[in-house]
Design a protein around this motif. Sequence first.
Motif, PDB file in Angstrom:
ATOM      1  N   ASP A  93       0.818  -1.211   0.000  1.00  0.00           N
ATOM      2  CA  ASP A  93       0.000   0.000   0.000  1.00  0.00           C
ATOM      3  C   ASP A  93       0.852   1.262   0.000  1.00  0.00           C
ATOM      4  OD1 ASP A  93      -2.901  -1.104   0.582  1.00  0.00           O
ATOM      5  OD2 ASP A  93      -1.531  -2.201   1.877  1.00  0.00           O
ATOM      6  N   ILE A  94       2.014   1.200   0.651  1.00  0.00           N
ATOM      7  CA  ILE A  94       2.909   2.353   0.745  1.00  0.00           C
ATOM      8  C   ILE A  94       4.332   1.860   0.511  1.00  0.00           C
ATOM      9  CG2 ILE A  94       3.677   4.270   2.204  1.00  0.00           C
ATOM     10  CD1 ILE A  94       1.190   3.693   3.981  1.00  0.00           C
ATOM     11  N   VAL A  95       5.062   2.519  -0.370  1.00  0.00           N
ATOM     12  CA  VAL A  95       6.453   2.162  -0.647  1.00  0.00           C
ATOM     13  C   VAL A  95       7.282   3.440  -0.657  1.00  0.00           C
ATOM     14  CG1 VAL A  95       8.063   1.050  -2.228  1.00  0.00           C
ATOM     15  CG2 VAL A  95       5.715   0.196  -2.048  1.00  0.00           C
ATOM     16  N   GLY A  96       8.430   3.409   0.019  1.00  0.00           N
ATOM     17  CA  GLY A  96       9.275   4.590   0.043  1.00  0.00           C
ATOM     18  C   GLY A  96      10.582   4.343   0.758  1.00  0.00           C
ATOM     19  N   ALA A  97      11.344   5.403   0.922  1.00  0.00           N
ATOM     20  CA  ALA A  97      12.631   5.331   1.616  1.00  0.00           C
ATOM     21  C   ALA A  97      12.701   6.498   2.601  1.00  0.00           C
ATOM     22  CB  ALA A  97      13.774   5.366   0.604  1.00  0.00           C
ATOM     23  N   GLU A  98      13.553   7.488   2.315  1.00  0.00           N
ATOM     24  CA  GLU A  98      13.633   8.644   3.212  1.00  0.00           C
ATOM     25  C   GLU A  98      12.302   9.381   3.316  1.00  0.00           C
ATOM     26  OE1 GLU A  98      17.840   7.831   2.000  1.00  0.00           O
ATOM     27  OE2 GLU A  98      15.906   7.919   0.952  1.00  0.00           O
ATOM     28  N   ASP A  99      11.573   9.425   2.205  1.00  0.00           N
ATOM     29  CA  ASP A  99      10.283  10.112   2.224  1.00  0.00           C
ATOM     30  C   ASP A  99       9.291   9.428   3.159  1.00  0.00           C
ATOM     31  OD1 ASP A  99      10.333   7.899   0.523  1.00  0.00           O
ATOM     32  OD2 ASP A  99       8.733   8.667  -0.760  1.00  0.00           O
ATOM     33  N   LEU A 100       9.315   8.092   3.178  1.00  0.00           N
ATOM     34  CA  LEU A 100       8.430   7.344   4.071  1.00  0.00           C
ATOM     35  C   LEU A 100       8.871   7.516   5.520  1.00  0.00           C
ATOM     36  CD1 LEU A 100       6.118   5.440   4.629  1.00  0.00           C
ATOM     37  CD2 LEU A 100       7.555   3.516   3.914  1.00  0.00           C
ATOM     38  N   GLU A 102      10.255  10.169   6.778  1.00  0.00           N
ATOM     39  CA  GLU A 102       9.812  11.494   7.200  1.00  0.00           C
ATOM     40  C   GLU A 102       8.313  11.511   7.493  1.00  0.00           C
ATOM     41  OE1 GLU A 102      11.063  14.081   4.092  1.00  0.00           O
ATOM     42  OE2 GLU A 102      13.207  13.859   4.554  1.00  0.00           O
ATOM     43  N   THR A 103       7.546  10.765   6.702  1.00  0.00           N
ATOM     44  CA  THR A 103       6.099  10.676   6.930  1.00  0.00           C
ATOM     45  C   THR A 103       5.810  10.062   8.293  1.00  0.00           C
ATOM     46  OG1 THR A 103       5.627  10.465   4.568  1.00  0.00           O
ATOM     47  CG2 THR A 103       3.941   9.681   6.083  1.00  0.00           C
ATOM     48  N   VAL A 104       6.522   8.968   8.599  1.00  0.00           N
ATOM     49  CA  VAL A 104       6.324   8.295   9.891  1.00  0.00           C
ATOM     50  C   VAL A 104       6.785   9.188  11.040  1.00  0.00           C
ATOM     51  CG1 VAL A 104       7.004   6.315  11.313  1.00  0.00           C
ATOM     52  CG2 VAL A 104       6.471   5.983   8.884  1.00  0.00           C
ATOM     53  N   GLN A 105       7.928   9.844  10.862  1.00  0.00           N
ATOM     54  CA  GLN A 105       8.424  10.752  11.901  1.00  0.00           C
ATOM     55  C   GLN A 105       7.437  11.881  12.148  1.00  0.00           C
ATOM     56  OE1 GLN A 105      12.319  11.813  10.335  1.00  0.00           O
ATOM     57  NE2 GLN A 105      13.345  10.526  11.860  1.00  0.00           N
ATOM     58  N   GLY A 106       6.688  12.247  11.123  1.00  0.00           N
ATOM     59  CA  GLY A 106       5.699  13.315  11.258  1.00  0.00           C
ATOM     60  C   GLY A 106       4.426  12.872  11.945  1.00  0.00           C
ATOM     61  N   GLY A 107       4.356  11.587  12.280  1.00  0.00           N
ATOM     62  CA  GLY A 107       3.209  11.095  13.042  1.00  0.00           C
ATOM     63  C   GLY A 107       2.159  10.362  12.228  1.00  0.00           C
ATOM     64  N   THR A 108       2.390  10.189  10.922  1.00  0.00           N
ATOM     65  CA  THR A 108       1.434   9.464  10.085  1.00  0.00           C
ATOM     66  C   THR A 108       1.883   8.021   9.926  1.00  0.00           C
ATOM     67  OG1 THR A 108       0.882  11.473   8.862  1.00  0.00           O
ATOM     68  CG2 THR A 108       0.287   9.376   7.845  1.00  0.00           C
ATOM     69  N   ILE A 109       1.121   7.112  10.532  1.00  0.00           N
ATOM     70  CA  ILE A 109       1.421   5.682  10.432  1.00  0.00           C
ATOM     71  C   ILE A 109       0.167   4.998   9.912  1.00  0.00           C
ATOM     72  CG2 ILE A 109       2.190   3.611  11.666  1.00  0.00           C
ATOM     73  CD1 ILE A 109       3.509   5.430  13.708  1.00  0.00           C
ATOM     74  N   ASP A 110       0.032   4.999   8.603  1.00  0.00           N
ATOM     75  CA  ASP A 110      -1.182   4.489   7.971  1.00  0.00           C
ATOM     76  C   ASP A 110      -0.959   3.078   7.427  1.00  0.00           C
ATOM     77  OD1 ASP A 110      -3.749   4.418   6.989  1.00  0.00           O
ATOM     78  OD2 ASP A 110      -3.249   5.458   5.117  1.00  0.00           O
ATOM     79  N   PHE A 111      -0.464   2.180   8.293  1.00  0.00           N
ATOM     80  CA  PHE A 111      -0.213   0.812   7.871  1.00  0.00           C
ATOM     81  C   PHE A 111      -0.227  -0.119   9.087  1.00  0.00           C
ATOM     82  CE2 PHE A 111       3.806   3.176   8.175  1.00  0.00           C
ATOM     83  CZ  PHE A 111       4.516   2.433   9.105  1.00  0.00           C
ATOM     84  N   ASP A 112      -0.445  -1.416   8.801  1.00  0.00           N
ATOM     85  CA  ASP A 112      -0.537  -2.433   9.848  1.00  0.00           C
ATOM     86  C   ASP A 112       0.689  -3.342   9.903  1.00  0.00           C
ATOM     87  OD1 ASP A 112      -3.430  -1.810  10.351  1.00  0.00           O
ATOM     88  OD2 ASP A 112      -3.610  -2.570   8.300  1.00  0.00           O
ATOM     89  N   PRO A 118      17.162  -5.196   3.714  1.00  0.00           N
ATOM     90  CA  PRO A 118      18.256  -5.001   4.680  1.00  0.00           C
ATOM     91  C   PRO A 118      18.983  -3.672   4.544  1.00  0.00           C
ATOM     92  CG  PRO A 118      18.272  -7.248   3.846  1.00  0.00           C
ATOM     93  CD  PRO A 118      17.254  -6.511   3.029  1.00  0.00           C
ATOM     94  N   ASP A 119      19.171  -3.194   3.304  1.00  0.00           N
ATOM     95  CA  ASP A 119      19.897  -1.941   3.106  1.00  0.00           C
ATOM     96  C   ASP A 119      19.134  -0.722   3.613  1.00  0.00           C
ATOM     97  OD1 ASP A 119      18.238  -2.735   0.749  1.00  0.00           O
ATOM     98  OD2 ASP A 119      18.717  -0.701   0.086  1.00  0.00           O
ATOM     99  N   MET A 120      17.844  -0.878   3.895  1.00  0.00           N
ATOM    100  CA  MET A 120      17.022   0.215   4.401  1.00  0.00           C
ATOM    101  C   MET A 120      17.050   0.336   5.920  1.00  0.00           C
ATOM    102  SD  MET A 120      15.292   2.014   2.034  1.00  0.00           S
ATOM    103  CE  MET A 120      16.943   2.158   1.355  1.00  0.00           C
ATOM    104  N   MET A 121      17.639  -0.652   6.597  1.00  0.00           N
ATOM    105  CA  MET A 121      17.560  -0.659   8.059  1.00  0.00           C
ATOM    106  C   MET A 121      18.246   0.529   8.741  1.00  0.00           C
ATOM    107  SD  MET A 121      15.406  -2.787   8.829  1.00  0.00           S
ATOM    108  CE  MET A 121      15.572  -2.687  10.628  1.00  0.00           C
ATOM    109  N   PRO A 122      19.331   1.099   8.195  1.00  0.00           N
ATOM    110  CA  PRO A 122      19.870   2.315   8.823  1.00  0.00           C
ATOM    111  C   PRO A 122      18.843   3.449   8.881  1.00  0.00           C
ATOM    112  CG  PRO A 122      21.493   1.367   7.363  1.00  0.00           C
ATOM    113  CD  PRO A 122      20.212   0.606   7.117  1.00  0.00           C
ATOM    114  N   ILE A 123      17.974   3.518   7.868  1.00  0.00           N
ATOM    115  CA  ILE A 123      16.911   4.529   7.851  1.00  0.00           C
ATOM    116  C   ILE A 123      15.790   4.123   8.799  1.00  0.00           C
ATOM    117  CG2 ILE A 123      15.078   5.522   6.422  1.00  0.00           C
ATOM    118  CD1 ILE A 123      17.007   5.448   4.072  1.00  0.00           C
ATOM    119  N   VAL A 124      15.355   2.874   8.680  1.00  0.00           N
ATOM    120  CA  VAL A 124      14.249   2.382   9.512  1.00  0.00           C
ATOM    121  C   VAL A 124      14.635   2.406  10.988  1.00  0.00           C
ATOM    122  CG1 VAL A 124      12.690   0.451   9.944  1.00  0.00           C
ATOM    123  CG2 VAL A 124      13.437   0.930   7.616  1.00  0.00           C
ATOM    124  N   GLY A 125      15.920   2.170  11.266  1.00  0.00           N
ATOM    125  CA  GLY A 125      16.383   2.156  12.650  1.00  0.00           C
ATOM    126  C   GLY A 125      16.124   3.448  13.391  1.00  0.00           C
TER     127      GLY A 125
END
Length: 232
Positions: A93-100, A102-112, A118-125
């Motif tokens: 439903d939602i795919v992204g990297a830094e943009d995603l 920033e969305t989550v950091q902004g308080g929008t968590i529209d997923f379950d 693995p290469d995304m974990m430094p960002i996700v961390g």
Amino acid sequence: MGKLGKRLTAARAAFDGQDDVTVEEAVALVKTNAKAKFDETVEISMNLGVDPRHADQMVRGTVNLPNGTGKSVRVAVFARGPKAEEAQAAGADIVGAEDLMETVQGGTIDFDRCIATPDMMPIVGRLGKVLGPRNLMPNPKVGTVTMDVKEAVEAAKGGQVQFKAEKAGVVHAGVGKASFDEAKLVENVRAFVEAVNRAKPAGAKGTYMKKVSLSSTMGPGVSVNVENATGN
């Protein structure tokens, strides 16, 4: 609230004296008394003889329920390039990297469910404090940190359920809807119990599975005979 009180009172009366029943009997009771105006979720709760504060007693894993959950699951995937395209093609439903991020950091968590390559974990961390308490942090142990994003997305969409023991050693999850056939709910319950049984950690001592109960979203719980639930 008056109607809710009457419904709960009637349900408790129906459950009276029905402790330590078989999975089949528990499912029938819960279905019969799920009388809310919406399709209630059938929920399982398991009290385990573990202390999750100790690493060797943590219980966590996934199970693919044979009849799905009846719930529409929104999936977010942290990925770039071909893997992002693969996730989109698989139905994420939602795919992204830094943009995603920033969305989550902004308080929008529209997923379950949250999946990451693995290469995304430094960002996700960086989102640990946000996703962790919601049990949304991707983890390789449950298959949500993976290069096979197609399989992970399809599993999440197809009825895969994650479970994790909470502080008191309790595991709970939705195992279907009250509208499901009794036989399908029974299959789902037994599949879930079996998965938790298989996830028994090396550090567990004494009785592992202490209590199993079923309930609907708005209804009381009914305790299930542990030996019957585990098929012993």
